[in-house]
Design an enzyme around this catalytic site. Structure first.
Site, PDB file in Angstrom:
ATOM      1  N   GLN A   1       0.931 -11.266  -3.284  1.00 21.37           N
ATOM      2  CA  GLN A   1      -0.490 -10.918  -3.268  1.00 21.37           C
ATOM      3  C   GLN A   1      -0.941 -10.505  -4.657  1.00 21.37           C
ATOM      4  O   GLN A   1      -0.188  -9.871  -5.382  1.00 21.37           O
ATOM      5  CB  GLN A   1      -0.719  -9.737  -2.318  1.00 21.37           C
ATOM      6  CG  GLN A   1      -0.304 -10.031  -0.886  1.00 21.37           C
ATOM      7  CD  GLN A   1      -0.428  -8.800  -0.004  1.00 21.37           C
ATOM      8  OE1 GLN A   1      -0.065  -7.712  -0.395  1.00 21.37           O
ATOM      9  NE2 GLN A   1      -0.940  -8.997   1.199  1.00 21.37           N
TER      10      GLN A   1
ATOM     11  N   ASP B   1      -2.524  -8.046  -5.432  1.00 17.63           N
ATOM     12  CA  ASP B   1      -2.927  -6.848  -4.703  1.00 17.63           C
ATOM     13  C   ASP B   1      -3.423  -5.760  -5.650  1.00 17.63           C
ATOM     14  O   ASP B   1      -3.112  -5.770  -6.844  1.00 17.63           O
ATOM     15  CB  ASP B   1      -1.710  -6.321  -3.920  1.00 17.63           C
ATOM     16  CG  ASP B   1      -2.128  -5.489  -2.720  1.00 17.63           C
ATOM     17  OD1 ASP B   1      -3.337  -5.383  -2.462  1.00 17.63           O
ATOM     18  OD2 ASP B   1      -1.236  -4.948  -2.042  1.00 17.63           O
TER      19      ASP B   1
ATOM     20  N   CYS C   1       0.793  -1.242   0.000  1.00 16.03           N
ATOM     21  CA  CYS C   1       0.000   0.000   0.000  1.00 16.03           C
ATOM     22  C   CYS C   1       0.825   1.291   0.000  1.00 16.03           C
ATOM     23  O   CYS C   1       0.571   2.168  -0.826  1.00 16.03           O
ATOM     24  CB  CYS C   1      -0.982   0.004   1.153  1.00 16.03           C
ATOM     25  SG  CYS C   1      -1.292  -1.579   1.909  1.00 16.03           S
TER      26      CYS C   1
ATOM     27  N   HIS D   1      -5.011  -1.406  -5.425  1.00 15.75           N
ATOM     28  CA  HIS D   1      -5.543  -0.277  -4.665  1.00 15.75           C
ATOM     29  C   HIS D   1      -6.303   0.627  -5.601  1.00 15.75           C
ATOM     30  O   HIS D   1      -5.808   0.968  -6.670  1.00 15.75           O
ATOM     31  CB  HIS D   1      -4.410   0.486  -3.973  1.00 15.75           C
ATOM     32  CG  HIS D   1      -3.734  -0.331  -2.916  1.00 15.75           C
ATOM     33  ND1 HIS D   1      -2.618  -1.079  -3.161  1.00 15.75           N
ATOM     34  CD2 HIS D   1      -4.067  -0.561  -1.624  1.00 15.75           C
ATOM     35  CE1 HIS D   1      -2.274  -1.732  -2.061  1.00 15.75           C
ATOM     36  NE2 HIS D   1      -3.123  -1.441  -1.120  1.00 15.75           N
TER      37      HIS D   1
ATOM     38  N   LYS E   1     -14.306  -3.407   6.329  1.00 20.10           N
ATOM     39  CA  LYS E   1     -13.878  -4.251   5.214  1.00 20.10           C
ATOM     40  C   LYS E   1     -14.889  -5.326   4.877  1.00 20.10           C
ATOM     41  O   LYS E   1     -15.722  -5.685   5.705  1.00 20.10           O
ATOM     42  CB  LYS E   1     -12.528  -4.881   5.513  1.00 20.10           C
ATOM     43  CG  LYS E   1     -12.523  -5.801   6.706  1.00 20.10           C
ATOM     44  CD  LYS E   1     -11.135  -6.426   6.907  1.00 20.10           C
ATOM     45  CE  LYS E   1     -11.137  -7.299   8.147  1.00 20.10           C
ATOM     46  NZ  LYS E   1      -9.860  -7.872   8.468  1.00 20.10           N
TER      47      LYS E   1
ATOM     48  N   HIS F   1      -8.226  -1.005  -0.489  1.00 20.22           N
ATOM     49  CA  HIS F   1      -7.261  -2.102  -0.628  1.00 20.22           C
ATOM     50  C   HIS F   1      -8.081  -3.324  -1.034  1.00 20.22           C
ATOM     51  O   HIS F   1      -9.072  -3.621  -0.379  1.00 20.22           O
ATOM     52  CB  HIS F   1      -6.587  -2.452   0.701  1.00 20.22           C
ATOM     53  CG  HIS F   1      -5.997  -1.291   1.436  1.00 20.22           C
ATOM     54  ND1 HIS F   1      -4.641  -1.114   1.537  1.00 20.22           N
ATOM     55  CD2 HIS F   1      -6.560  -0.285   2.129  1.00 20.22           C
ATOM     56  CE1 HIS F   1      -4.403  -0.032   2.280  1.00 20.22           C
ATOM     57  NE2 HIS F   1      -5.547   0.482   2.644  1.00 20.22           N
TER      58      HIS F   1
ATOM     59  N   ARG G   1       6.683 -11.230   5.487  1.00 13.43           N
ATOM     60  CA  ARG G   1       6.230 -11.003   6.863  1.00 13.43           C
ATOM     61  C   ARG G   1       6.900 -12.023   7.761  1.00 13.43           C
ATOM     62  O   ARG G   1       6.957 -13.203   7.433  1.00 13.43           O
ATOM     63  CB  ARG G   1       4.712 -11.151   6.969  1.00 13.43           C
ATOM     64  CG  ARG G   1       4.014 -10.040   6.233  1.00 13.43           C
ATOM     65  CD  ARG G   1       2.529 -10.069   6.426  1.00 13.43           C
ATOM     66  NE  ARG G   1       1.910  -9.130   5.494  1.00 13.43           N
ATOM     67  CZ  ARG G   1       0.628  -9.081   5.221  1.00 13.43           C
ATOM     68  NH1 ARG G   1      -0.192  -9.928   5.805  1.00 13.43           N
ATOM     69  NH2 ARG G   1       0.152  -8.196   4.377  1.00 13.43           N
TER      70      ARG G   1
HETATM   71 ZN   LIG Z   1      -3.174  -2.259   0.737  1.00 11.57          ZN
END
Ligand SMILES: [Zn+2]
Ligand SMILES: [Zn+2]
Length: 652
Positions: free
Chosen positions: A395, A397, A348, A399, A479, A525, A377
């Protein structure tokens, strides 16, 4: 008198102190027979509790979803009584309900083993059959400590000390046996029923602290009826057979090793699946209006400080000093003031850096960025689990930067993308949770009202059903969680959509609004699969290793019966390759049944066999994984059918 209202809207008057048992008995014999507990103003309670003020009550029947937790809790008490009846030198500690069952931690010099289960289960069945009534008493604190100390139950004494002073100290009795417990319970041990089973035993430290004594934890499962229990045990057995770690080895897909804990070594076959998935998602997000970007692995700690990760997430991050080689030594020189970098745990903050390049206007929004973001992580070693829980993850991912008035339409668009992907991948049952504001949160109540409403409205507008997960939102916004049901009934959380008003503020993202003012964009996200690693783990288990044709690492094996036909077989191979199929050959001097068996074990979806007759006639004998028999068709027909089946679902 007290006024008691019922779910059907009726309100009746009862003498103060009347119990739920008395009320249900007065309503109907058949209802009373099935009722095991009640809710008073929404809170689960013992049926024998007296009603001392006006309230709303609701009866809980044994086959209600809500009763399952009571069945499991009562079963844990029965387990503890059984163990102490069999081994009186055992101390009992705690026994909570967990997903699908319960456990109880026992202190005993000799640890329990699975060999003890038969005797314990037999004793439990006797206790249940005895049907001792659960009764509740409130004890004086010191008296309770004295009683437990006299019984040698030191752990219970410690537990009593930990109960807040203003809380009643409740003791639940079942016949002679009793336990310190918050309750509630059903009517008697008989309500536990027969659908229970002890499942495993493990060591567990008292209070989870390795400085404390190791206790013996016995796990069990309990259900409403034997049919449910059987289905659950079958599911567990199936899950073991489908374990992606086991299949990953058997099918030569990937491995993990000590030197890179939690990071996957993908083998050619496994990486083939990985690449297919990545390409597929890339096509889907491109079509959905995302722009793909790639951002750095290592970034300065200063950025992580600004984003808030440094204070909230630091323990989970891999921190790397920015070292320089000293000019004359072959030694790393760590200057005391050397910069700290960190491997990104999330993408992010980096996406905001891209957003912040150049001035953005309201016309640029929504702006959707996608990244196959490789994140690290620092998960505890003990928590790592094959592909499902890793330390290096990729991910899918993305945004979305948008205006507040675009939240609903962007949520709808994302839900449509999810639907389409999950459908393509064969997951038809999706459960949606809307996680709302937690106690600890950033942002004003008005902002939260709007955000929660925005997400809810989007779901309602498209007729999607969802459940509310009260207080489970992130600290920066509410979320949506999307849970997929797999082939054996397990649920996996994969997709998420999180609204964020905080990070754009912290990292100073802005756009110029229609009126010329500077405004903060809202950040969404979102991920569809979650991580590629875990999703592939889920796919392997869902399909028990038999991937659909488009994802299968090897789609077709061409095998020959005699070596005379090898040249003809090579021509078939070339045609398959030209049609875009992933093909292997098996021209070994082995019996055809042996070859077929081997490729079937490797879960290859199609095997084309050529003998003299096929070579002469321009045909192949097609054997499909999981199907009996074979079908002889022309080479052209076989190639066309396989190529059609191997086309990814979004390209069909
Ligand atoms: Zn994010
Ligand atoms: Zn209890």
């Amino acid at each position: 008198m007290v006024n008691v209202s019922f779910p059907d809207g009726a309100v009746r008057e009862y003498t103060r102190g009347t119990t739920g048992t008395t009320i249900v008995d007065s309503i109907s014999k058949s209802l009373a027979k099935k009722t095991v507990a009640m809710r008073i103003n929404g809170e689960l309670a013992d049926l024998s509790d007296p009603l001392n003020e006006d309230c709303a009550i609701e009866f809980v029947q044994r086959d209600d979803e809500a009763a399952l937790e009571l069945i499991r809790h009562d079963c844990a008490h029965v387990l503890a009584e059984a163990v102490q009846e069999l081994w009186p030198d055992t101390q009992v500690t705690i026994g909570p309900v967990i997903e699908n069952g319960f456990y109880y931690d026992f202190a005993r010099d000799q640890h329990f083993t699975e060999q003890d289960f038969e005797a314990i289960e037999k004793k439990m069945a006797q206790i249940i059959e005895r049907g001792a009534v659960f009764t509740k008493e409130v004890w004086d604190r010191e008296e309770a400590k004295r009683v437990f100390a006299a019984k040698g139950e030191d752990y219970k004494v410690e537990l009593i000390d930990a109960i807040p002073g203003d809380e009643d100290l409740k003791i639940y009795k079942q016949g002679q046996w009793f336990d310190l417990c918050r309750g509630p319970h059903m009517r008697s041990t008989k309500d536990v029923g027969v659908a229970f089973k002890l499942t495993k035993v493990a060591g567990a430290y008292w209070r989870g602290d390795s400085n404390n004594k190791m206790l013996s934890r016995i796990y069990g499962t309990a259900w409403v009826n034997p049919k449910q229990l059987k289905a659950y045990l079958h599911m567990i057995e199936e899950a073991e057979k489908r374990d992606h770690r086991k299949l990953g080895k058997e099918l030569d897909l990937f491995h993990l090793q000590e030197e890179a804990q939690g990071s996957v070594f993908w083998h050619p076959k496994g990486f083939n699946i990985y690449n297919q998935m990545e390409s597929y998602i890339r096509r889907k997000v491109n079509a959905a209006g995302y722009k793909e970007i790639k951002t750095p692995q290592l970034m300065d700690s200063k950025l992580w400080e600004k984003s808030g990760h440094w204070s909230k997430f630091r323990e989970d991050m891999f921190v790397v000093p920015d070292l320089e080689f000293a000019s004359d030594a072959e030694q790393l020189d760590v200057a005391p003031d050397s910069k700290l970098m960190a491997l990104k745990p999330m993408n992010c903050p980096a996406h905001i850096q891209v957003f912040n390049q150049g001035i953005k206007s309201y016309r640029d929004l929504p702006l959707r960025f996608a990244e196959f973001g490789c994140c690290h992580r620092n998960e505890a070693h003990g928590a790592l689990h094959g592909l499902m829980r890793v330390r290096q993850m990729t991910q899918d991912d993305g945004h979305v930067f948008c205006r507040e008035d675009q939240i609903t339409s962007e949520t709808e668009a994302f839900c449509a993308l999810l639907d389409s992907v999950y459908q393509d991948l064969g997951f038809t049952e999706v459960k949606i949770l809307l996680a709302t504001r937690p106690d600890m949160r950033a942002g004003s109540d008005e902002t939260w009202d709007q955000a929660e409403k925005g997400l809810g409205d989007a779901l309602r507008a498209t007729g999607r059903e969802f459940e509310i997960a009260e207080g489970e939102g992130a600290f920066y916004g509410p979320k949506l969680e999307f849970h997929l049901k797999d082939a054996i009934g397990r649920s996996w959380q994969c997709g998420t959509l999180q609204l964020d008003f905080v990070l754009p503020e912290r990292l100073d993202a802005s756009y110029i609004a229609e009126d010329g003012s500077r405004q903060r964009p809202v950040m969404l996200h979102r991920a569809v699969l979650g991580t590629l690693e875990r999703f592939i783990g889920i796919l392997i288990e869902n399909h028990a290793g038999r991937m659909p044709m488009w994802l299968a690492p090897t789609q077709v094996v061409v095998a020959t019966i005699i070596s005379d036909v090898d040249p003809a077989a090579m021509k078939v191979v070339e045609k398959l390759k030209a049609a875009g199929l992933r093909v292997e050959t098996d021209f070994r001097n082995e019996k055809i049944n042996y070859k077929v068996r081997e490729h079937s074990t490797q879960k290859v979806p199609a095997i084309l066999v050529l003998g003299e007759r096929e070579a002469e006639e321009g045909t192949v004998s097609v054997r499909r994984l999981g199907e009996k028999g074979q079908k002889v068709v022309s080479v052209e027909e076989a190639v066309a059918a396989l190529a059609a089946e191997a086309t990814p679902p979004d390209l069909k």
